[in-house]
Design a protein around this motif. Structure first.
Motif, PDB file in Angstrom:
ATOM      1  N   GLN A  73       7.006  22.095  37.925  1.00 31.24           N
ATOM      2  CA  GLN A  73       8.018  23.155  37.894  1.00 31.24           C
ATOM      3  C   GLN A  73       7.366  24.533  37.917  1.00 31.24           C
ATOM      4  O   GLN A  73       7.842  25.439  38.620  1.00 31.24           O
ATOM      5  N   CYS A  74       6.276  24.697  37.174  1.00 31.76           N
ATOM      6  CA  CYS A  74       5.569  25.979  37.162  1.00 31.76           C
ATOM      7  C   CYS A  74       5.005  26.315  38.539  1.00 31.76           C
ATOM      8  O   CYS A  74       5.112  27.457  39.001  1.00 31.76           O
ATOM      9  N   TYR A  93      -4.102  29.755  41.202  1.00 30.97           N
ATOM     10  CA  TYR A  93      -3.327  29.077  40.165  1.00 30.97           C
ATOM     11  C   TYR A  93      -3.570  27.581  40.333  1.00 30.97           C
ATOM     12  O   TYR A  93      -2.805  26.874  40.966  1.00 30.97           O
ATOM     13  N   HIS A 135       3.781  37.063  35.893  1.00 30.78           N
ATOM     14  CA  HIS A 135       3.627  35.615  35.881  1.00 30.78           C
ATOM     15  C   HIS A 135       4.160  35.032  34.570  1.00 30.78           C
ATOM     16  O   HIS A 135       4.903  34.049  34.574  1.00 30.78           O
ATOM     17  N   ILE A 185       7.154  32.190  34.247  1.00 33.28           N
ATOM     18  CA  ILE A 185       7.000  30.830  33.713  1.00 33.28           C
ATOM     19  C   ILE A 185       7.328  30.749  32.225  1.00 33.28           C
ATOM     20  O   ILE A 185       7.203  29.681  31.615  1.00 33.28           O
ATOM     21  N   TYR A 195       8.922  27.790  30.511  1.00 33.82           N
ATOM     22  CA  TYR A 195       8.155  26.547  30.453  1.00 33.82           C
ATOM     23  C   TYR A 195       7.060  26.563  29.380  1.00 33.82           C
ATOM     24  O   TYR A 195       6.601  25.511  28.953  1.00 33.82           O
ATOM     25  N   LEU A 196       6.647  27.760  28.971  1.00 31.46           N
ATOM     26  CA  LEU A 196       5.547  27.847  28.016  1.00 31.46           C
ATOM     27  C   LEU A 196       5.868  27.148  26.697  1.00 31.46           C
ATOM     28  O   LEU A 196       5.034  26.424  26.157  1.00 31.46           O
TER      29      LEU A 196
END
Length: 119
Positions: free
Chosen positions: A29-30, A46, A72, A76, A79-80
């Motif tokens: 996903q990221c 990345y 960035h 994201i 998600y972190l």
């Protein structure tokens, strides 16, 4: 002559037992988000790497500057928290991190290194 170096980061995750598949789903996903929103802009590299038994992951990252890292992190960010629930995180930042970036990363296990010399 001074070298203009990108800001480089290494993120290290130790994945909790039994959570590798879930971790890899979040990785996918990221990567999708970064490809859609950042590729060709401030994100220069990345790359995700797993050790042999897939219990650890390192992300090698490079950005044009601190502002690109902050962008960035915003992209994201959702998600972190998921990563932090299923792994232990530490990181390293290489290059001139701005005070706003250091403040944004405050409280995380991050070490900073300033460029001295090289090619």
């Amino acid at each position: 002559m001074s070298l203009v170096k990108p800001l480089q980061l290494i993120a290290h995750f130790t994945i909790h037992p039994g959570k590798t598949d879930e971790f890899k789903k979040i990785v996918s996903q990221c990567i999708e988000v970064v490809e859609a929103k950042e590729a060709g802009a401030g994100t220069l590299q990345y790359d995700w790497h797993f050790n042999a038994d897939q219990s650890e992951c390192k992300v090698i990252e490079a950005y044009r500057n601190s502002e690109a890292v902050l962008e960035h992190a915003a992209n994201i960010g959702p998600y972190l928290g998921q990563f932090f629930e299923i792994s232990t995180f530490s990181g390293e930042v290489f290059g001139p991190a701005s005070e706003s970036l250091k403040k944004a990363l405050e409280g995380m296990d991050i070490k900073y290194y300033e460029f001295e010399s090289g090619l």
